[in-house]
Structures are given as C-alpha cells and as structure tokens.
Write a protein that holds these residues in place. Structure first.
Motif, mmCIF file in Angstrom:
data_model
loop_
_atom_site.group_PDB
_atom_site.id
_atom_site.type_symbol
_atom_site.label_atom_id
_atom_site.label_comp_id
_atom_site.label_asym_id
_atom_site.label_seq_id
_atom_site.Cartn_x
_atom_site.Cartn_y
_atom_site.Cartn_z
ATOM 1 N N ASN A 1 0.845 -1.202 0.000
ATOM 2 C CA ASN A 1 0.000 0.000 0.000
ATOM 3 C C ASN A 1 0.883 1.256 0.000
ATOM 4 O O ASN A 1 0.637 2.216 -0.732
ATOM 5 C CB ASN A 1 -0.921 -0.017 1.230
ATOM 6 N N ILE A 2 1.933 1.226 0.800
ATOM 7 C CA ILE A 2 2.852 2.373 0.850
ATOM 8 C C ILE A 2 3.509 2.574 -0.523
ATOM 9 O O ILE A 2 3.626 3.701 -1.014
ATOM 10 C CB ILE A 2 3.915 2.170 1.961
ATOM 11 N N CYS A 3 3.911 1.472 -1.145
ATOM 12 C CA CYS A 3 4.536 1.578 -2.486
ATOM 13 C C CYS A 3 3.540 2.157 -3.489
ATOM 14 O O CYS A 3 3.919 2.973 -4.348
ATOM 15 C CB CYS A 3 5.004 0.213 -2.987
ATOM 16 N N PHE A 4 2.282 1.743 -3.383
ATOM 17 C CA PHE A 4 1.271 2.314 -4.273
ATOM 18 C C PHE A 4 1.258 3.833 -4.148
ATOM 19 O O PHE A 4 1.256 4.561 -5.149
ATOM 20 C CB PHE A 4 -0.140 1.762 -3.966
ATOM 21 N N TRP A 5 1.247 4.334 -2.909
ATOM 22 C CA TRP A 5 1.138 5.785 -2.723
ATOM 23 C C TRP A 5 2.370 6.511 -3.235
ATOM 24 O O TRP A 5 2.268 7.581 -3.821
ATOM 25 C CB TRP A 5 0.861 6.121 -1.244
ATOM 26 N N GLU A 6 3.529 5.911 -3.036
ATOM 27 C CA GLU A 6 4.739 6.586 -3.555
ATOM 28 C C GLU A 6 4.680 6.649 -5.072
ATOM 29 O O GLU A 6 4.989 7.673 -5.682
ATOM 30 C CB GLU A 6 5.996 5.873 -3.054
ATOM 31 N N ARG A 7 4.249 5.547 -5.694
ATOM 32 C CA ARG A 7 4.115 5.551 -7.172
ATOM 33 C C ARG A 7 3.115 6.612 -7.603
ATOM 34 O O ARG A 7 3.343 7.378 -8.541
ATOM 35 C CB ARG A 7 3.612 4.186 -7.667
ATOM 36 N N ALA A 8 1.983 6.655 -6.896
ATOM 37 C CA ALA A 8 0.923 7.598 -7.290
ATOM 38 C C ALA A 8 1.421 9.032 -7.166
ATOM 39 O O ALA A 8 1.239 9.843 -8.085
ATOM 40 C CB ALA A 8 -0.308 7.373 -6.407
ATOM 41 N N TRP A 9 2.064 9.365 -6.064
ATOM 42 C CA TRP A 9 2.541 10.743 -5.883
ATOM 43 C C TRP A 9 3.668 11.086 -6.843
ATOM 44 O O TRP A 9 3.825 12.244 -7.240
ATOM 45 C CB TRP A 9 2.969 10.976 -4.429
ATOM 46 N N ASN A 10 4.442 10.085 -7.240
ATOM 47 C CA ASN A 10 5.545 10.357 -8.171
ATOM 48 C C ASN A 10 5.055 10.748 -9.554
ATOM 49 O O ASN A 10 5.819 11.292 -10.352
ATOM 50 C CB ASN A 10 6.502 9.162 -8.242
ATOM 51 N N MET A 11 3.793 10.490 -9.824
ATOM 52 C CA MET A 11 3.245 10.918 -11.123
ATOM 53 C C MET A 11 2.925 12.411 -11.114
ATOM 54 O O MET A 11 2.614 13.007 -12.128
ATOM 55 C CB MET A 11 2.000 10.104 -11.460
ATOM 56 N N CYS A 12 3.006 12.985 -9.946
ATOM 57 C CA CYS A 12 2.650 14.403 -9.789
ATOM 58 C C CYS A 12 3.946 15.209 -9.593
ATOM 59 O O CYS A 12 4.631 15.036 -8.589
ATOM 60 C CB CYS A 12 1.771 14.455 -8.547
#
Ligand SMILES: C[S@@+](CC[C@H](N)C(=O)[O-])C[C@H]1O[C@@H](n2cnc3c(N)ncnc32)[C@H](O)[C@@H]1O
Length: 231
Positions: free
Chosen positions: A28-39
């Motif tokens: 779940n933490i990795c998901f959020w880092e990936r998601a924020w890295n798109m921004c």
C-alpha cells in the motif's frame, strides 16, 4: 492475537500461503509513492469539499494552536490551516507528497513543518498536539491498524484536544481486488495495485474512538462521515 489475525486471507503467495499483513501494508505504501511520483508540481487549489470551514471551526472551539495533519498528502489542509495562523505539522509516508507540500508552502511563504513518516511509526511526543486532523486517510488501513492509529492519535493529543476527520464513502466503483479478513479491499488492477481501501461504518468508527470523552458525526458530501472526537 492468532496467526490468522496477521494474515491476509484471499491473497496467496507462490506456495499458496496467505501474505502477511506486513507485506500487504508495504505494498500500500509503495502504491502511494508511485501515485505521488506521477505528480511533478503541486496542485495549489483546495479541493471542493463542503466541510473545509468546519475543520477550522472545530479547532477554534477548543482553542487549538498546534495541529498535526495526518496523511497530509501534498498539503492542502496544512496550507489552509497555516493560512489562518495555526501552527501545523504535516506527515505523510510519501516523500514525493512531502516534496510537493514543501514547495507549495514555500510559494506562499508559510512556515509548516512537513515530515515523511509512516502512520504506524509516528515519533511525536505524547500530548504534543492540540488537534489532529485526518482527511481521507483512515480508509487506507485495515481495522486493526486503524485502531492502533486512533490510539496513537489519542496519545499525541493534549487533554482537551480534538480529532477532526473525514472518512470517505469508498469501495464502490470498478476495480479488481481481493479482501482481507476484515473486509479491507486490496486492489490488484494496474492503476491501483497494492492500494488498501476500507469503508468504515459508523459503528466501527464509534468503536475506534471509544476512548475519547465525546464523539459527534454527520454525513457530508454524498455519504462521507465527518467526525469530531474530543479527548
Ligand atoms: C487519499 S490520500 C489523502 C491525502 C490528503 N489527506 C488529502 O485530503 O488530500 C491518502 C494519503 O495517505 C497517505 N498514506 C498512505 N499510507 C500511509 C501511511 N502508512 N502513513 C502515512 N501516510 C500514508 C498517502 O500517501 C496519501 O497522501
């Protein structure tokens, strides 16, 4: 706690064993880092949420000065509160979210302390905040982890302090997922792989916040729960 409590039920590794919750939690933490890295640049607008002014009202009611914004993301709530003179600390597990938040605060010359940190490992001292705010963050934890987080919030608050949070009506809509024992969804489709999502019922929230002296809530914005809990 039984071994089964620690295991995700429906998700199996290559040997057919259920994945330990620690692994699911990290995904779940990795998901959020990936998601924020798109921004890459901060989106410097407040979201269109009806209850935003009520958050500051609740903080003012108890004379709060020092606030923790839990799971602050790229910082809109921290910025909103700092603009009004509150002393704000924001914490989020995503380093990129905190980069974006720092960039936004700098653009407005606001002094906000933003920390990268996992909600399950918070190091703030007991009684060090007048208020803790949390928008759309508990929904990303299974109930046991949410209870640990609520207990930590209680500890970090001063006596007379307040928790103000919004719990979204989530979990509908398309997507592929499996379920943990407590009903938390763990997404497997490409866009949201690893993200945990759980819709909290009012009864579950009442139980999570049972150690607080008082709790009030109401429905906002099409079914989300706006909750105030006083220590
Ligand atoms: C739905 S977003 C909400 C962000 C922000 N509060 C808002 O209202 O826009 C959930 C946030 O929780 C953060 N998060 C997820 N797991 C976390 C964890 N274990 N510890 C701290 N933050 C976490 C994510 O990085 C993300 O910023």
């Amino acid at each position: 706690m039984t071994k089964a409590d620690e295991l995700a039920t429906d998700k199996k590794d290559e040997d057919g064993a259920a994945l330990p919750i620690e692994v699911v939690y990290q995904e779940n933490i990795c998901f959020w880092e990936r998601a924020w890295n798109m921004c890459k640049v901060p989106y410097t607008q407040l979201p269109d949420l009806s209850y935003i002014p009520r958050i500051a009202d609740e903080l003012n009611k108890v004379g709060a000065k020092r606030i923790l914004d839990l799971g602050c993301g790229s910082g809109w709530l921290a910025v909103y509160l700092a603009r009004q003179g509150f002393e704000v600390v924001g914490v989020d597990v995503s380093a990129q979210a905190i980069n974006l938040a720092n960039t936004w605060a700098k653009q407005e010359d606001l002094k906000i302390s933003f920390d990268v940190g996992d909600a399950s490992q918070l190091q703030y001292q007991a009684g060090s905040f007048d208020a803790v705010v949390a928008n759309s963050i508990f929904e990303h934890f299974p109930i046991k982890q949410a209870q640990q987080l609520t207990d930590k919030v209680h500890l970090m608050l001063k006596d007379g302090g307040v928790f103000v949070g919004c719990f979204d009506k989530v979990g509908g809509g398309p997507g592929e997922y499996y379920s943990l024992e407590d009903g938390t969804h763990v997404y497997t489709d490409k866009a949201r792989k690893g993200m945990m999502l759980r819709r909290y019922s009012l009864e579950e929230l009442q139980d999570l916040f049972k150690d607080f002296k008082a709790m009030s809530n109401d429905e906002v914005d099409g079914g989300s729960i706006f909750l105030v809990a006083n220590k």
